[in-house]
Design an enzyme around this catalytic site. Structure first.
Site, PDB file in Angstrom:
ATOM      1  N   GLY A 186       0.846  -1.196   0.000  1.00 52.98           N
ATOM      2  CA  GLY A 186       0.000   0.000   0.000  1.00 52.98           C
ATOM      3  C   GLY A 186       0.875   1.237   0.000  1.00 52.98           C
ATOM      4  N   GLN A 216       3.074   9.923   1.543  1.00 53.30           N
ATOM      5  CA  GLN A 216       4.379   9.262   1.692  1.00 53.30           C
ATOM      6  C   GLN A 216       5.369   9.667   0.607  1.00 53.30           C
ATOM      7  OE1 GLN A 216       2.425   5.206   2.379  1.00 53.30           O
ATOM      8  NE2 GLN A 216       4.249   5.042   3.669  1.00 53.30           N
ATOM      9  N   HIS A 251      -2.727   7.317   7.258  1.00 54.04           N
ATOM     10  CA  HIS A 251      -1.712   8.223   6.681  1.00 54.04           C
ATOM     11  C   HIS A 251      -2.350   9.533   6.218  1.00 54.04           C
ATOM     12  CE1 HIS A 251       2.092   6.069   6.589  1.00 54.04           C
ATOM     13  NE2 HIS A 251       1.556   4.996   6.024  1.00 54.04           N
TER      14      HIS A 251
HETATM   15  O1  GNR Z   1       3.976  -2.654   2.668  1.00 51.37           O
HETATM   16  C1  GNR Z   1       3.257  -2.539   3.664  1.00 51.37           C
HETATM   17  N1  GNR Z   1       2.909  -3.641   4.372  1.00 51.37           N
HETATM   18  C2  GNR Z   1       1.943  -3.639   5.374  1.00 51.37           C
HETATM   19  C3  GNR Z   1       1.841  -4.759   6.188  1.00 51.37           C
HETATM   20  C4  GNR Z   1       0.897  -4.815   7.186  1.00 51.37           C
HETATM   21  C5  GNR Z   1       0.043  -3.762   7.374  1.00 51.37           C
HETATM   22  C6  GNR Z   1       0.127  -2.635   6.581  1.00 51.37           C
HETATM   23  C7  GNR Z   1       1.076  -2.572   5.588  1.00 51.37           C
HETATM   24  S1  GNR Z   1       1.142  -1.170   4.577  1.00 51.37           S
HETATM   25  C8  GNR Z   1       2.843  -1.189   4.119  1.00 51.37           C
HETATM   26  C9  GNR Z   1       3.144  -0.107   3.102  1.00 51.37           C
HETATM   27  C10 GNR Z   1       2.900   1.265   3.706  1.00 51.37           C
HETATM   28  O2  GNR Z   1       3.642   1.807   4.447  1.00 51.37           O
HETATM   29  N2  GNR Z   1       1.773   1.846   3.388  1.00 51.37           N
HETATM   30  O3  GNR Z   1       1.476   3.050   3.895  1.00 51.37           O
HETATM   31 NI    NI Z   2       2.491   3.089   5.860  1.00 50.20          NI
END
Ligand code: GNR
Ligand code: NI
Length: 174
Positions: free
Chosen positions: A46, A51, A140
């Site tokens: 995600g 970010q 976020h």
């Molecule tokens: O890559 C990501 N892995 C993840 C694992 C468990 C719960 C949420 C995440 S989101 C993260 C990428 C990220 O920082 N998205 O904002």
């Molecule tokens: Ni994150």
């Protein structure tokens, strides 16, 4: 397409609230494509626009496994319309908190209304990892990171380590 740099905590931008988007046009679709490329390269499941330093209410998600077909989701102005009483715990990571992981408890299921890549209103009914991820991304947009759910002691320890790492990197760059 081009890959963008990901902001690392502590960074005051990560704590700001993102603003709603007016419409989905080609310029916004280009940003969505760049976010997806950045997320896949990281790699992550995600990414929120903040970010990469853009304070707009926009997230991309793809929880498909490496060996599966890609299933990107683009969510513009996502809004949680339902959260279950039942919770679940996942080990979360964040591209803005590299190297740090913690078990976080969140509603196990949620519904999210949003505008899609084509500008159409949609509703997502999420459970499992997708529910956790979409709630992590919407946090976020409100300036919230998963470390905010930890004890002050654990949170301060992680921020201290990241601050120290930033100082080391600056030493090398200078
Ligand atoms: O890559 C990501 N892995 C993840 C694992 C468990 C719960 C949420 C995440 S989101 C993260 C990428 C990220 O920082 N998205 O904002
Ligand atoms: Ni994150």
């Amino acid at each position: 397409m081009s890959k963008k740099n990901i902001l690392i905590e502590p960074d005051p931008i990560l704590r700001k609230k993102s603003q709603s988007l007016e419409k989905v046009d080609d310029e916004l679709r280009k940003l969505m494509d760049e976010m997806l490329e950045t997320m896949y390269a990281a790699p992550g499941i995600g990414l929120a626009a903040v970010q990469i330093g853009i304070l707009k209410r926009l997230i991309v998600i793809d929880i498909s496994k490496d060996d599966q077909k890609k299933e990107p989701l683009f969510l513009v102005n996502p809004k949680i319309t339902y959260q279950s009483k039942k919770t679940s715990v996942y080990e979360e990571g964040c591209l803005s908190l590299p190297g740090h992981f913690a078990e976080i408890e969140r509603p196990a299921e949620c519904h999210v209304s949003y505008v899609d890549y084509g500008g159409k209103n949609q509703e997502l009914k999420a459970s499992g990892l997708l529910a956790t991820c979409v709630q992590h991304e919407i946090d976020h947009l409100n300036g919230v990171l998963f470390i905010d759910y930890l004890s002050k002691l654990k949170k301060d320890m992680i921020i201290k380590k990241l601050t120290k790492q930033k100082k080391e990197i600056n030493k090398i760059v200078l």
